[in-house]
Scaffold this active site. Structure first.
Site, short mmCIF file in Angstrom:
data_model
loop_
_atom_site.label_atom_id
_atom_site.label_comp_id
_atom_site.label_asym_id
_atom_site.label_seq_id
_atom_site.Cartn_x
_atom_site.Cartn_y
_atom_site.Cartn_z
N HIS A 136 -48.99 -55.60 -59.27
CA HIS A 136 -48.34 -56.81 -58.77
C HIS A 136 -47.14 -56.48 -57.89
O HIS A 136 -46.31 -57.36 -57.61
CB HIS A 136 -47.92 -57.69 -59.95
CG HIS A 136 -49.07 -58.13 -60.79
ND1 HIS A 136 -49.78 -59.29 -60.55
CD2 HIS A 136 -49.69 -57.53 -61.85
CE1 HIS A 136 -50.76 -59.41 -61.44
NE2 HIS A 136 -50.72 -58.35 -62.24
N LYS A 194 -24.90 -28.47 -57.10
CA LYS A 194 -24.10 -27.98 -58.23
C LYS A 194 -22.82 -27.30 -57.74
O LYS A 194 -21.75 -27.47 -58.35
CB LYS A 194 -24.93 -26.99 -59.06
CG LYS A 194 -26.08 -27.63 -59.82
CD LYS A 194 -26.84 -26.60 -60.63
CE LYS A 194 -27.99 -27.23 -61.40
NZ LYS A 194 -28.75 -26.23 -62.18
N GLU A 249 -39.46 -30.87 -57.24
CA GLU A 249 -38.59 -29.70 -57.29
C GLU A 249 -39.36 -28.42 -56.97
O GLU A 249 -38.79 -27.44 -56.47
CB GLU A 249 -37.95 -29.58 -58.67
CG GLU A 249 -36.67 -28.76 -58.68
CD GLU A 249 -35.89 -28.92 -59.97
OE1 GLU A 249 -34.74 -29.38 -59.91
OE2 GLU A 249 -36.44 -28.60 -61.04
#
Length: 421
Positions: free
Chosen positions: A297, A412, A271
Protein backbone atom coordinates in the site's frame (compact mmCIF):
# COMPACT_ATOMS: atom_id res chain seq x y z
CA UNK A 1 13.58 -26.19 3.20
CA UNK A 2 14.20 -23.17 1.04
CA UNK A 3 12.99 -23.01 -2.55
CA UNK A 4 14.44 -20.57 -5.09
CA UNK A 5 13.09 -19.21 -8.35
CA UNK A 6 14.68 -16.62 -10.67
CA UNK A 7 12.71 -14.51 -13.12
CA UNK A 8 15.50 -12.63 -14.85
CA UNK A 9 17.81 -13.33 -17.76
CA UNK A 10 21.39 -13.72 -16.53
CA UNK A 11 22.64 -14.24 -20.15
CA UNK A 12 25.03 -17.01 -19.20
CA UNK A 13 27.25 -17.35 -22.22
CA UNK A 14 30.64 -19.06 -22.26
CA UNK A 15 32.45 -16.01 -20.87
CA UNK A 16 29.87 -15.53 -18.11
CA UNK A 17 30.12 -19.17 -17.04
CA UNK A 18 33.90 -18.82 -16.92
CA UNK A 19 33.53 -15.69 -14.76
CA UNK A 20 31.17 -17.56 -12.41
CA UNK A 21 33.62 -20.45 -12.10
CA UNK A 22 36.41 -17.98 -11.26
CA UNK A 23 34.31 -16.38 -8.50
CA UNK A 24 33.40 -19.77 -7.07
CA UNK A 25 37.08 -20.72 -7.01
CA UNK A 26 37.96 -17.42 -5.32
CA UNK A 27 35.38 -18.04 -2.61
CA UNK A 28 36.75 -21.54 -2.05
CA UNK A 29 40.20 -20.01 -1.61
CA UNK A 30 38.84 -17.43 0.84
CA UNK A 31 37.38 -20.23 2.89
CA UNK A 32 40.39 -22.55 2.82
CA UNK A 33 42.90 -19.76 3.45
CA UNK A 34 41.32 -18.93 6.81
CA UNK A 35 41.42 -15.21 6.03
CA UNK A 36 37.62 -14.96 5.97
CA UNK A 37 36.14 -16.91 8.85
CA UNK A 38 32.37 -16.68 8.56
CA UNK A 39 32.28 -19.65 6.18
CA UNK A 40 33.29 -21.94 9.05
CA UNK A 41 31.17 -20.47 11.85
CA UNK A 42 28.31 -22.98 11.42
CA UNK A 43 30.67 -25.93 11.73
CA UNK A 44 32.62 -24.47 14.64
CA UNK A 45 29.57 -23.21 16.50
CA UNK A 46 28.49 -26.55 17.99
CA UNK A 47 31.42 -26.59 20.41
CA UNK A 48 30.64 -23.04 21.44
CA UNK A 49 27.04 -24.00 22.24
CA UNK A 50 28.36 -26.72 24.57
CA UNK A 51 30.62 -24.16 26.28
CA UNK A 52 27.71 -21.79 26.83
CA UNK A 53 25.57 -24.59 28.26
CA UNK A 54 28.41 -25.42 30.65
CA UNK A 55 28.67 -21.77 31.67
CA UNK A 56 24.94 -21.71 32.42
CA UNK A 57 25.55 -24.43 34.99
CA UNK A 58 28.52 -22.64 36.58
CA UNK A 59 26.94 -19.17 36.88
CA UNK A 60 24.74 -19.50 39.96
CA UNK A 61 22.35 -16.78 38.78
CA UNK A 62 21.67 -18.72 35.60
CA UNK A 63 21.72 -22.12 37.26
CA UNK A 64 19.08 -21.26 39.88
CA UNK A 65 16.76 -19.53 37.40
CA UNK A 66 17.26 -16.02 38.76
CA UNK A 67 17.89 -14.56 35.30
CA UNK A 68 14.84 -13.68 33.21
CA UNK A 69 16.02 -10.62 31.26
CA UNK A 70 19.06 -11.01 29.01
CA UNK A 71 20.16 -7.61 27.71
CA UNK A 72 22.42 -7.23 24.66
CA UNK A 73 24.43 -4.01 24.66
CA UNK A 74 25.79 -3.64 21.14
CA UNK A 75 25.21 -1.92 17.83
CA UNK A 76 25.19 -2.88 14.14
CA UNK A 77 26.80 -6.26 13.57
CA UNK A 78 26.91 -6.82 17.33
CA UNK A 79 23.12 -6.88 17.60
CA UNK A 80 21.20 -6.85 14.31
CA UNK A 81 21.68 -10.51 13.37
CA UNK A 82 20.80 -11.76 16.83
CA UNK A 83 17.76 -9.50 16.91
CA UNK A 84 16.68 -10.89 13.53
CA UNK A 85 16.93 -14.52 14.65
CA UNK A 86 15.23 -13.75 17.96
CA UNK A 87 12.22 -12.13 16.32
CA UNK A 88 11.87 -14.85 13.69
CA UNK A 89 11.99 -17.77 16.13
CA UNK A 90 10.87 -16.57 19.56
CA UNK A 91 7.26 -17.81 19.16
CA UNK A 92 8.60 -21.35 18.84
CA UNK A 93 10.63 -21.32 22.06
CA UNK A 94 9.08 -22.29 25.37
CA UNK A 95 10.88 -20.05 27.83
CA UNK A 96 10.15 -17.34 30.35
CA UNK A 97 13.38 -15.56 29.47
CA UNK A 98 13.35 -12.43 27.33
CA UNK A 99 16.02 -10.88 25.16
CA UNK A 100 16.35 -7.09 25.04
CA UNK A 101 18.61 -4.91 22.91
CA UNK A 102 20.25 -1.63 23.82
CA UNK A 103 21.65 -0.46 20.49
CA UNK A 104 21.11 3.22 20.00
CA UNK A 105 22.33 6.09 22.15
CA UNK A 106 18.87 7.64 21.79
CA UNK A 107 18.11 8.59 25.43
CA UNK A 108 14.38 7.97 25.02
CA UNK A 109 14.94 4.46 23.66
CA UNK A 110 17.38 3.63 26.47
CA UNK A 111 14.91 4.85 29.09
CA UNK A 112 11.95 2.97 27.58
CA UNK A 113 13.88 -0.28 27.26
CA UNK A 114 15.26 -0.20 30.79
CA UNK A 115 11.75 0.34 32.20
CA UNK A 116 10.93 -3.19 30.98
CA UNK A 117 13.94 -4.75 32.68
CA UNK A 118 14.09 -6.06 36.24
CA UNK A 119 17.66 -5.41 37.39
CA UNK A 120 17.54 -8.25 39.93
CA UNK A 121 16.64 -10.70 37.14
CA UNK A 122 18.93 -9.26 34.47
CA UNK A 123 22.16 -10.34 32.82
CA UNK A 124 23.97 -7.88 30.53
CA UNK A 125 25.99 -8.95 27.49
CA UNK A 126 28.40 -6.26 26.29
CA UNK A 127 29.32 -6.87 22.65
CA UNK A 128 31.95 -4.98 20.68
CA UNK A 129 34.34 -6.56 18.20
CA UNK A 130 36.84 -3.72 18.51
CA UNK A 131 36.20 -3.49 22.24
CA UNK A 132 35.80 0.26 22.25
CA UNK A 133 32.64 1.04 20.26
CA UNK A 134 31.55 4.44 21.55
CA UNK A 135 27.82 3.71 21.64
CA UNK A 136 28.28 0.37 23.40
CA UNK A 137 30.78 1.72 25.93
CA UNK A 138 28.53 4.68 26.76
CA UNK A 139 25.49 2.48 27.43
CA UNK A 140 27.66 0.05 29.41
CA UNK A 141 28.78 2.88 31.69
CA UNK A 142 25.19 4.05 32.14
CA UNK A 143 24.07 0.56 33.19
CA UNK A 144 26.85 0.37 35.78
CA UNK A 145 25.86 3.70 37.29
CA UNK A 146 22.08 3.31 37.07
CA UNK A 147 22.03 -0.03 38.85
CA UNK A 148 24.98 0.69 41.14
CA UNK A 149 26.86 -2.36 39.88
CA UNK A 150 30.51 -2.92 40.75
CA UNK A 151 33.16 -5.29 39.45
CA UNK A 152 34.39 -5.58 43.04
CA UNK A 153 31.17 -7.36 43.94
CA UNK A 154 31.22 -11.08 43.05
CA UNK A 155 27.47 -11.24 42.51
CA UNK A 156 27.48 -8.17 40.27
CA UNK A 157 30.20 -9.67 38.08
CA UNK A 158 27.95 -12.65 37.39
CA UNK A 159 25.54 -10.23 35.71
CA UNK A 160 27.98 -9.42 32.88
CA UNK A 161 29.39 -11.21 29.86
CA UNK A 162 31.78 -9.62 27.39
CA UNK A 163 31.89 -10.67 23.73
CA UNK A 164 34.78 -9.18 21.80
CA UNK A 165 38.00 -9.86 19.96
CA UNK A 166 40.68 -11.54 22.05
CA UNK A 167 43.07 -8.90 23.35
CA UNK A 168 40.77 -5.94 22.70
CA UNK A 169 40.29 -3.22 25.30
CA UNK A 170 37.01 -4.82 26.38
CA UNK A 171 38.75 -8.19 26.59
CA UNK A 172 41.44 -6.69 28.85
CA UNK A 173 38.76 -5.10 31.06
CA UNK A 174 37.04 -8.47 31.40
CA UNK A 175 40.32 -10.23 32.21
CA UNK A 176 41.27 -7.69 34.84
CA UNK A 177 37.92 -7.88 36.62
CA UNK A 178 37.14 -11.57 36.27
CA UNK A 179 34.19 -11.06 33.93
CA UNK A 180 33.22 -14.01 31.73
CA UNK A 181 34.10 -13.42 28.11
CA UNK A 182 33.59 -15.17 24.79
CA UNK A 183 35.70 -14.16 21.81
CA UNK A 184 34.81 -13.38 18.22
CA UNK A 185 37.22 -14.98 15.71
CA UNK A 186 39.61 -12.32 14.45
CA UNK A 187 38.86 -13.30 10.85
CA UNK A 188 35.11 -12.67 11.20
CA UNK A 189 33.78 -9.17 10.56
CA UNK A 190 30.98 -7.75 12.66
CA UNK A 191 28.24 -7.88 10.03
CA UNK A 192 29.10 -11.55 9.30
CA UNK A 193 29.26 -12.52 12.97
CA UNK A 194 25.72 -13.55 13.87
CA UNK A 195 26.67 -17.26 14.06
CA UNK A 196 29.70 -16.54 16.24
CA UNK A 197 29.55 -15.87 19.99
CA UNK A 198 27.76 -12.61 19.05
CA UNK A 199 24.56 -14.52 18.34
CA UNK A 200 25.14 -17.94 19.85
CA UNK A 201 25.69 -16.77 23.43
CA UNK A 202 22.56 -14.60 23.89
CA UNK A 203 20.33 -17.02 21.97
CA UNK A 204 21.54 -19.97 24.06
CA UNK A 205 20.92 -18.00 27.26
CA UNK A 206 17.24 -17.58 26.31
CA UNK A 207 16.93 -21.29 25.45
CA UNK A 208 16.86 -21.17 21.64
CA UNK A 209 17.63 -24.31 19.63
CA UNK A 210 20.92 -22.89 18.39
CA UNK A 211 22.28 -26.24 17.20
CA UNK A 212 19.42 -26.53 14.71
CA UNK A 213 20.14 -22.98 13.54
CA UNK A 214 23.79 -23.95 13.00
CA UNK A 215 22.81 -27.18 11.25
CA UNK A 216 20.68 -25.30 8.74
CA UNK A 217 23.54 -22.89 8.10
CA UNK A 218 26.14 -25.67 7.81
CA UNK A 219 23.99 -27.69 5.43
CA UNK A 220 23.63 -24.68 3.15
CA UNK A 221 27.37 -23.86 3.20
CA UNK A 222 28.19 -27.47 2.39
CA UNK A 223 25.64 -27.52 -0.42
CA UNK A 224 27.08 -24.31 -1.88
CA UNK A 225 30.65 -25.59 -1.92
CA UNK A 226 29.42 -28.88 -3.37
CA UNK A 227 28.26 -26.74 -6.33
CA UNK A 228 24.59 -27.44 -5.68
CA UNK A 229 23.55 -23.78 -5.30
CA UNK A 230 24.50 -22.40 -8.71
CA UNK A 231 21.42 -20.17 -8.77
CA UNK A 232 23.05 -18.05 -6.07
CA UNK A 233 26.11 -17.47 -8.24
CA UNK A 234 23.95 -16.73 -11.28
CA UNK A 235 22.01 -14.16 -9.26
CA UNK A 236 25.23 -12.56 -8.02
CA UNK A 237 26.52 -12.41 -11.59
CA UNK A 238 23.32 -10.74 -12.79
CA UNK A 239 23.35 -8.21 -9.95
CA UNK A 240 26.95 -7.18 -10.55
CA UNK A 241 26.78 -7.02 -14.34
CA UNK A 242 23.47 -5.14 -14.30
CA UNK A 243 24.38 -2.77 -11.46
CA UNK A 244 24.34 0.37 -13.62
CA UNK A 245 20.85 -0.36 -14.93
CA UNK A 246 19.52 -1.85 -11.68
CA UNK A 247 21.44 -0.21 -8.81
CA UNK A 248 18.67 -0.81 -6.24
CA UNK A 249 17.89 -4.17 -4.66
CA UNK A 250 14.54 -4.54 -2.92
CA UNK A 251 13.89 -7.28 -0.37
CA UNK A 252 10.11 -7.73 -0.05
CA UNK A 253 9.36 -10.13 2.81
CA UNK A 254 5.81 -11.30 3.44
CA UNK A 255 5.78 -11.52 7.21
CA UNK A 256 6.28 -8.96 9.95
CA UNK A 257 8.62 -11.49 11.56
CA UNK A 258 11.25 -10.54 8.97
CA UNK A 259 11.46 -6.86 9.96
CA UNK A 260 14.78 -7.15 11.79
CA UNK A 261 16.12 -9.71 9.33
CA UNK A 262 15.53 -7.10 6.65
CA UNK A 263 17.51 -4.55 8.67
CA UNK A 264 20.35 -7.05 9.05
CA UNK A 265 20.34 -7.54 5.27
CA UNK A 266 20.56 -3.78 4.72
CA UNK A 267 23.69 -3.50 6.87
CA UNK A 268 25.28 -6.60 5.35
CA UNK A 269 24.59 -5.47 1.78
CA UNK A 270 25.34 -1.75 2.14
CA UNK A 271 28.46 -1.94 4.28
CA UNK A 272 29.93 -4.80 2.25
CA UNK A 273 29.23 -3.63 -1.30
CA UNK A 274 29.39 0.17 -1.18
CA UNK A 275 33.08 0.50 -2.04
CA UNK A 276 35.76 1.82 -4.36
CA UNK A 277 36.69 -0.91 -6.84
CA UNK A 278 40.23 -1.69 -8.00
CA UNK A 279 39.91 0.83 -10.86
CA UNK A 280 38.94 3.62 -8.48
CA UNK A 281 35.23 3.61 -9.33
CA UNK A 282 32.52 4.05 -6.70
CA UNK A 283 30.35 0.94 -6.85
CA UNK A 284 27.54 -0.56 -4.83
CA UNK A 285 23.97 -1.78 -4.79
CA UNK A 286 21.48 0.11 -2.67
CA UNK A 287 19.39 -2.16 -0.40
CA UNK A 288 15.76 -1.39 0.40
CA UNK A 289 13.65 -3.57 2.67
CA UNK A 290 9.87 -3.87 2.62
CA UNK A 291 7.34 -5.92 4.58
CA UNK A 292 4.24 -7.32 2.93
CA UNK A 293 1.39 -6.97 2.85
CA UNK A 294 1.83 -3.54 4.51
CA UNK A 295 4.14 -2.06 1.88
CA UNK A 296 1.89 -3.12 -0.99
CA UNK A 297 0.00 0.00 0.00
CA UNK A 298 3.01 2.29 -0.31
CA UNK A 299 6.28 1.38 -2.00
CA UNK A 300 4.83 -1.08 -4.53
CA UNK A 301 3.48 1.81 -6.60
CA UNK A 302 7.04 3.12 -7.08
CA UNK A 303 8.30 -0.33 -8.07
CA UNK A 304 5.59 -0.85 -10.66
CA UNK A 305 5.31 2.56 -12.29
CA UNK A 306 8.41 4.39 -11.09
CA UNK A 307 11.89 4.18 -12.64
CA UNK A 308 12.75 0.65 -13.76
CA UNK A 309 16.02 0.64 -11.83
CA UNK A 310 15.27 -2.01 -9.21
CA UNK A 311 15.53 -5.75 -8.76
CA UNK A 312 13.12 -7.38 -6.32
CA UNK A 313 13.46 -10.47 -4.14
CA UNK A 314 10.18 -11.70 -2.67
CA UNK A 315 10.42 -13.90 0.42
CA UNK A 316 7.43 -15.78 1.80
CA UNK A 317 6.55 -18.50 4.29
CA UNK A 318 4.53 -21.34 2.81
CA UNK A 319 3.00 -22.56 6.09
CA UNK A 320 2.79 -20.22 9.09
CA UNK A 321 1.44 -23.06 11.27
CA UNK A 322 -1.30 -20.72 12.54
CA UNK A 323 -4.72 -21.84 11.26
CA UNK A 324 -6.70 -18.70 12.13
CA UNK A 325 -9.43 -17.77 9.62
CA UNK A 326 -11.33 -14.73 8.46
CA UNK A 327 -14.78 -15.16 10.09
CA UNK A 328 -17.84 -15.76 7.91
CA UNK A 329 -19.37 -12.44 8.85
CA UNK A 330 -21.13 -10.11 6.42
CA UNK A 331 -21.03 -6.43 7.42
CA UNK A 332 -23.30 -3.71 6.10
CA UNK A 333 -21.70 -1.88 3.16
CA UNK A 334 -18.61 -4.12 3.34
CA UNK A 335 -20.17 -7.19 1.73
CA UNK A 336 -18.15 -6.74 -1.49
CA UNK A 337 -15.16 -8.33 0.26
CA UNK A 338 -17.14 -11.31 1.56
CA UNK A 339 -15.37 -13.50 -1.01
CA UNK A 340 -12.51 -13.80 1.50
CA UNK A 341 -14.74 -15.14 4.30
CA UNK A 342 -13.75 -18.54 5.65
CA UNK A 343 -10.24 -18.46 4.22
CA UNK A 344 -7.15 -18.67 6.41
CA UNK A 345 -4.98 -15.60 6.94
CA UNK A 346 -2.09 -17.85 5.80
CA UNK A 347 -3.72 -18.12 2.38
CA UNK A 348 -4.56 -14.42 2.23
CA UNK A 349 -1.03 -13.15 2.86
CA UNK A 350 0.50 -15.68 0.46
CA UNK A 351 -1.95 -14.90 -2.32
CA UNK A 352 -1.20 -11.21 -1.81
CA UNK A 353 2.48 -12.10 -2.13
CA UNK A 354 1.82 -14.11 -5.29
CA UNK A 355 -0.21 -11.29 -6.81
CA UNK A 356 2.59 -8.79 -6.09
CA UNK A 357 5.26 -11.11 -7.48
CA UNK A 358 3.28 -11.79 -10.66
CA UNK A 359 2.62 -8.07 -11.16
CA UNK A 360 6.32 -7.28 -10.82
CA UNK A 361 7.20 -9.97 -13.36
CA UNK A 362 4.50 -8.77 -15.76
CA UNK A 363 6.17 -5.34 -15.72
CA UNK A 364 9.48 -6.94 -16.80
CA UNK A 365 11.17 -6.03 -13.52
CA UNK A 366 13.97 -8.47 -12.64
CA UNK A 367 12.68 -10.55 -9.75
CA UNK A 368 13.27 -13.75 -7.85
CA UNK A 369 11.58 -15.54 -4.98
CA UNK A 370 12.66 -17.44 -1.90
CA UNK A 371 10.07 -19.65 -0.21
CA UNK A 372 10.51 -21.11 3.27
CA UNK A 373 8.31 -24.16 3.73
CA UNK A 374 7.94 -23.02 7.36
CA UNK A 375 9.64 -20.90 9.98
CA UNK A 376 12.24 -23.11 11.63
CA UNK A 377 15.71 -22.79 13.08
CA UNK A 378 17.17 -24.77 10.17
CA UNK A 379 15.53 -22.54 7.57
CA UNK A 380 16.62 -19.34 9.28
CA UNK A 381 20.19 -20.62 9.52
CA UNK A 382 20.18 -21.47 5.82
CA UNK A 383 18.76 -18.07 4.89
CA UNK A 384 21.48 -16.28 6.87
CA UNK A 385 24.21 -18.15 4.99
CA UNK A 386 22.43 -17.63 1.67
CA UNK A 387 22.67 -13.86 2.07
CA UNK A 388 26.22 -13.92 3.41
CA UNK A 389 27.39 -16.06 0.51
CA UNK A 390 25.47 -13.92 -1.98
CA UNK A 391 27.16 -10.82 -0.58
CA UNK A 392 30.61 -12.39 -0.92
CA UNK A 393 29.87 -13.50 -4.47
CA UNK A 394 28.66 -10.07 -5.58
CA UNK A 395 31.75 -8.52 -3.99
CA UNK A 396 33.95 -10.88 -5.99
CA UNK A 397 32.20 -9.95 -9.23
CA UNK A 398 32.52 -6.23 -8.41
CA UNK A 399 36.23 -6.73 -7.63
CA UNK A 400 36.13 -4.98 -4.26
CA UNK A 401 37.14 -5.73 -0.68
CA UNK A 402 33.83 -6.98 0.67
CA UNK A 403 34.98 -7.16 4.27
CA UNK A 404 36.32 -3.72 5.18
CA UNK A 405 34.38 -0.48 5.84
CA UNK A 406 36.70 2.52 5.47
CA UNK A 407 33.80 4.90 4.88
CA UNK A 408 32.43 4.12 8.33
CA UNK A 409 35.82 4.81 9.88
CA UNK A 410 35.85 8.33 8.39
CA UNK A 411 32.79 9.22 10.44
CA UNK A 412 34.26 7.71 13.61
CA UNK A 413 37.37 9.88 13.26
CA UNK A 414 35.25 13.03 12.94
CA UNK A 415 33.19 12.04 16.00
CA UNK A 416 36.32 11.71 18.14
CA UNK A 417 37.46 15.17 17.05
CA UNK A 418 34.11 16.68 18.07
CA UNK A 419 34.65 15.55 21.65
CA UNK A 420 38.40 16.00 21.98
CA UNK A 421 39.33 19.22 20.17
Amino acid sequence: MLFFEHKFDAKLGKKAKQNIDEVFTAMKKERSSGKIGYYNLPENGFDLVDKVEEYKKKNSLLADGSIRDVVVIGIGGSSLGTKAVYDLLRDQVKTKKRLYFLENVDPLDITRTLKKIDKDKALFIVISKSGSTIETTSIFKYILEKYKLSFKNKEDKKRFIAITDEGSSLSMLADKNGIKQFNIPLNVGGRFSVLSAVGIVPLCLVDFDVKSLLKGAKDYVDSFFDKKENMLLEKAFFYSKSAKNFPINVMFTYSTLFTYFNQWYVQLWAESLGKIDKLGNSVGLTPIHLVGSVDQHSFLQLIIQGPKNKTVTVIKIDDFKKPIKIPKISLDYLDKVDYINGHKFNKLINEECNATYETIIDENIPADSIVLDKISSENVGALILYYELLTSAVGQFLEINTYDQPGVEFGKIKLVKKFTK
